[in-house]
Design an enzyme around this catalytic site. Structure first.
Site, PDB file in Angstrom:
ATOM      1  N   GLY A   1       0.982  -1.164   0.244  1.00  0.00           N
ATOM      2  CA  GLY A   1      -0.126  -0.094  -0.128  1.00  0.00           C
ATOM      3  C   GLY A   1       0.981   1.300   0.077  1.00  0.00           C
TER       4      GLY A   1
ATOM      5  N   GLY B   1       4.199   0.825   2.046  1.00  0.00           N
ATOM      6  CA  GLY B   1       5.032  -0.249   1.378  1.00  0.00           C
ATOM      7  C   GLY B   1       5.608  -0.110   0.124  1.00  0.00           C
TER       8      GLY B   1
ATOM      9  N   ASP C   1       1.438  -8.282  -1.889  1.00  0.00           N
ATOM     10  CA  ASP C   1       0.047  -7.765  -1.242  1.00  0.00           C
ATOM     11  C   ASP C   1      -1.075  -8.642  -1.690  1.00  0.00           C
ATOM     12  OD1 ASP C   1      -0.764  -4.605  -0.202  1.00  0.00           O
ATOM     13  OD2 ASP C   1      -2.499  -5.607  -0.755  1.00  0.00           O
TER      14      ASP C   1
ATOM     15  N   ASN D   1      -5.129  -5.966  12.850  1.00  0.00           N
ATOM     16  CA  ASN D   1      -3.787  -6.040  12.338  1.00  0.00           C
ATOM     17  C   ASN D   1      -2.824  -7.107  13.203  1.00  0.00           C
ATOM     18  OD1 ASN D   1      -4.455  -3.975  10.707  1.00  0.00           O
ATOM     19  ND2 ASN D   1      -3.373  -2.394  11.739  1.00  0.00           N
TER      20      ASN D   1
ATOM     21  N   ASN E   1       0.535  -0.531  12.705  1.00  0.00           N
ATOM     22  CA  ASN E   1       0.008  -0.032  13.854  1.00  0.00           C
ATOM     23  C   ASN E   1      -0.809  -0.933  14.536  1.00  0.00           C
ATOM     24  OD1 ASN E   1       1.287   2.517  14.667  1.00  0.00           O
ATOM     25  ND2 ASN E   1       0.331   3.742  13.054  1.00  0.00           N
TER      26      ASN E   1
ATOM     27  N   HIS F   1       4.979   4.646  20.329  1.00  0.00           N
ATOM     28  CA  HIS F   1       4.439   5.225  19.409  1.00  0.00           C
ATOM     29  C   HIS F   1       3.144   5.499  19.334  1.00  0.00           C
ATOM     30  CE1 HIS F   1       4.326   6.938  15.185  1.00  0.00           C
ATOM     31  NE2 HIS F   1       3.379   6.006  14.831  1.00  0.00           N
TER      32      HIS F   1
HETATM   33  O1  TXD Z   1       5.523   4.985  11.967  1.00  0.00           O
HETATM   34  C1  TXD Z   1       4.593   4.232  11.842  1.00  0.00           C
HETATM   35  N1  TXD Z   1       4.777   2.846  12.482  1.00  0.00           N
HETATM   36  C2  TXD Z   1       3.339   4.358  11.064  1.00  0.00           C
HETATM   37  C3  TXD Z   1       2.624   2.940  10.951  1.00  0.00           C
HETATM   38  C4  TXD Z   1       3.407   5.190   9.925  1.00  0.00           C
HETATM   39  C5  TXD Z   1       2.480   5.252   8.977  1.00  0.00           C
HETATM   40  C6  TXD Z   1       1.487   4.055   8.901  1.00  0.00           C
HETATM   41  N2  TXD Z   1       1.487   3.151   9.884  1.00  0.00           N
HETATM   42  C7  TXD Z   1       0.877   2.070   9.722  1.00  0.00           C
HETATM   43  O2  TXD Z   1       1.099   0.932   8.674  1.00  0.00           O
HETATM   44  C8  TXD Z   1      -0.612   2.275   9.434  1.00  0.00           C
HETATM   45  O3  TXD Z   1      -1.265   2.671  10.651  1.00  0.00           O
HETATM   46  C9  TXD Z   1      -0.950   0.676   9.009  1.00  0.00           C
HETATM   47  O4  TXD Z   1      -1.281   0.042  10.147  1.00  0.00           O
HETATM   48  C10 TXD Z   1       0.324   0.480   8.392  1.00  0.00           C
HETATM   49  C11 TXD Z   1       0.136   0.547   6.721  1.00  0.00           C
HETATM   50  O5  TXD Z   1      -0.249   1.807   6.453  1.00  0.00           O
HETATM   51  P1  TXD Z   1      -0.382   2.574   4.841  1.00  0.00           P
HETATM   52  O6  TXD Z   1      -0.737   3.684   4.671  1.00  0.00           O
HETATM   53  O7  TXD Z   1       0.433   1.687   4.053  1.00  0.00           O
HETATM   54  O8  TXD Z   1      -1.989   1.647   4.453  1.00  0.00           O
HETATM   55  P2  TXD Z   1      -2.393   1.000   2.941  1.00  0.00           P
HETATM   56  O9  TXD Z   1      -1.985   1.865   2.006  1.00  0.00           O
HETATM   57  O10 TXD Z   1      -3.871   0.543   3.274  1.00  0.00           O
HETATM   58  O11 TXD Z   1      -1.667  -0.338   2.876  1.00  0.00           O
HETATM   59  C12 TXD Z   1      -1.651  -1.370   3.513  1.00  0.00           C
HETATM   60  C13 TXD Z   1      -1.636  -2.636   2.645  1.00  0.00           C
HETATM   61  C14 TXD Z   1      -2.866  -2.758   1.560  1.00  0.00           C
HETATM   62  O12 TXD Z   1      -2.248  -2.621   0.190  1.00  0.00           O
HETATM   63  C15 TXD Z   1      -3.490  -4.009   1.899  1.00  0.00           C
HETATM   64  O13 TXD Z   1      -4.032  -4.654   0.806  1.00  0.00           O
HETATM   65  C16 TXD Z   1      -2.466  -4.856   2.568  1.00  0.00           C
HETATM   66  O14 TXD Z   1      -1.835  -3.959   3.315  1.00  0.00           O
HETATM   67  N3  TXD Z   1      -2.619  -6.189   3.474  1.00  0.00           N
HETATM   68  C17 TXD Z   1      -2.076  -7.252   3.170  1.00  0.00           C
HETATM   69  N4  TXD Z   1      -1.215  -7.474   2.431  1.00  0.00           N
HETATM   70  C18 TXD Z   1      -0.559  -8.755   2.444  1.00  0.00           C
HETATM   71  N5  TXD Z   1      -1.006  -9.620   3.651  1.00  0.00           N
HETATM   72  C19 TXD Z   1      -2.066  -9.366   4.161  1.00  0.00           C
HETATM   73  N6  TXD Z   1      -2.689 -10.345   4.875  1.00  0.00           N
HETATM   74  C20 TXD Z   1      -2.608  -8.116   4.215  1.00  0.00           C
HETATM   75  N7  TXD Z   1      -3.855  -7.344   4.661  1.00  0.00           N
HETATM   76  C21 TXD Z   1      -3.724  -6.177   4.018  1.00  0.00           C
END
Ligand code: TXD
Length: 308
Positions: free
Chosen positions: A11, A14, A33, A95, A120, A175
């Site tokens: 996403g 990533g 993904d 999550n 998170n 965090h």
């Molecule tokens: O500083 C930090 N730690 C953070 C954390 C800063 C920014 C974002 N933070 C957290 O990272 C946020 O609260 C989320 O829990 C994650 C991911 O954030 P992002 O903005 O990248 O979210 P997206 O764009 O929705 O991407 C998540 C992707 C999405 O494409 C889903 O299809 C995929 O995760 N996804 C999976 N991929 C593989 N396998 C599984 N099971 C799966 N489930 C969802």
């Protein structure tokens, strides 16, 4: 052969991590993904940008795990991000399942990998990865502190009109909104922050740093920050792969440091090719220790909800 870095969750964070890592030309990259076609499309697009920026890096996108085999580093960003009005903790149960599965699937194929966690609520998700992967402390590192510290650095730079390179800030703790910006240890080219800024401006910057994630969520409305978190991930990857012994604020499992044990918590951590090498302990005053304890309590409460 270049080192291999696999990113689970292609996403916003990533795929942006893939971008920053590719730009540093430090590893070949696999993007995984569950959304069909998306990681493949993003990987191909990024691959096609490499001739323009002149970097020889291979980027592969996939919906499976086979391609991740033999990774040096696994980055987990898979999961749901916050929506306006949600706290990071609202994401806990859902999550935890996603991060747990991603760890179990990847560790089988990359038994020696170092895990960098982003999902998170960050500190609790690091515990999930450690437990599900049966990983040693050295090999699970959460990203939060570099981002929180970078936000504070950016705000100080804007306030003073000074290069970001002159500004060192250290934000420790969990965090979340209870994070601990250490103003006494932060400085502008060696001048302590409380000397460089009037008290009210410094307090305003500390407050904005604490709420920095929410500020971006409020503006974007459909997701959370991704450029800065992903840049932080790339910095951690480089510190590890280049065995830099670099001290960066990261979430690591504490074993008595800062008076805490058994929780992942943001502290200055020295990173090298084996992952976490050492936790650096600052001398903290009573007020700072209180803030650390308060933040640790919050992380421990979250962790207890998971029954790991
Ligand atoms: O500083 C930090 N730690 C953070 C954390 C800063 C920014 C974002 N933070 C957290 O990272 C946020 O609260 C989320 O829990 C994650 C991911 O954030 P992002 O903005 O990248 O979210 P997206 O764009 O929705 O991407 C998540 C992707 C999405 O494409 C889903 O299809 C995929 O995760 N996804 C999976 N991929 C593989 N396998 C599984 N099971 C799966 N489930 C969802």
């Amino acid at each position: 052969m270049k080192p291999k870095v696999s990113i689970i969750g292609a996403g916003m964070t990533g795929s942006t991590s893939a971008h920053w890592i590719a730009d540093r030309e430090i590893a070949d990259i696999v993007l995984v993904d569950i959304v069909e076609g998306m990681p493949q499309g993003k990987a191909l697009d990024l691959q096609e940008s490499m001739p323009v920026v002149g970097k020889d890096v291979t980027i592969v996108g996939t919906n499976g795990y086979e391609e991740t085999a033999g990774s040096d580093i696994i980055i987990i960003t898979a999961g749901l991000p916050r929506k306006p009005g949600m706290s990071r903790d609202d994401l806990l149960a859902i999550n935890a399942k996603i991060v747990g599965e991603a760890t179990e699937k990847t560790i089988k194929l990359s038994p020696d990998a170092i895990y960098i966690i982003l999902t998170n609520p960050l500190d609790a998700m690091c515990s999930v990865a450690m437990e599900k992967g049966d990983l040693p402390r050295e090999r699970v590192i959460g990203q939060a502190g570099i981002l929180d510290s970078a936000r504070m650095r950016a705000f100080v730079a804007m306030e003073l009109g000074v290069s970001v390179e002159n500004i060192n800030c250290y934000v420790l703790g969990g965090h979340g909104d209870s994070m601990v910006p250490l103003t006494r240890h932060s400085n502008v080219a060696g001048v302590p922050l409380d000397k460089a800024l009037p008290k009210d401006r410094l307090e305003a910057i500390v407050e904005r740093t604490r709420k920095g994630g929410g500020e971006i969520v409020g503006l974007l409305k459909t997701g959370s920050a991704f450029y800065a978190p992903a840049a932080a991930i790339a910095q951690m990857v480089e510190a590890i792969l280049k065995d830099k012994h670099q001290i960066l604020p990261c979430s690591v499992l504490l074993d008595g440091e800062y008076g805490q044990k058994g929780i992942f918590f943001g502290v200055p951590a020295r990173l090298g090719r084996k992952g976490l090498e050492k936790v650096i302990e600052y001398e903290l005053n009573e007020e700072e220790m209180k803030a650390i304890e308060n933040s640790a309590k919050h992380v421990a409460e979250n962790l207890s909800k998971l029954n790991l």
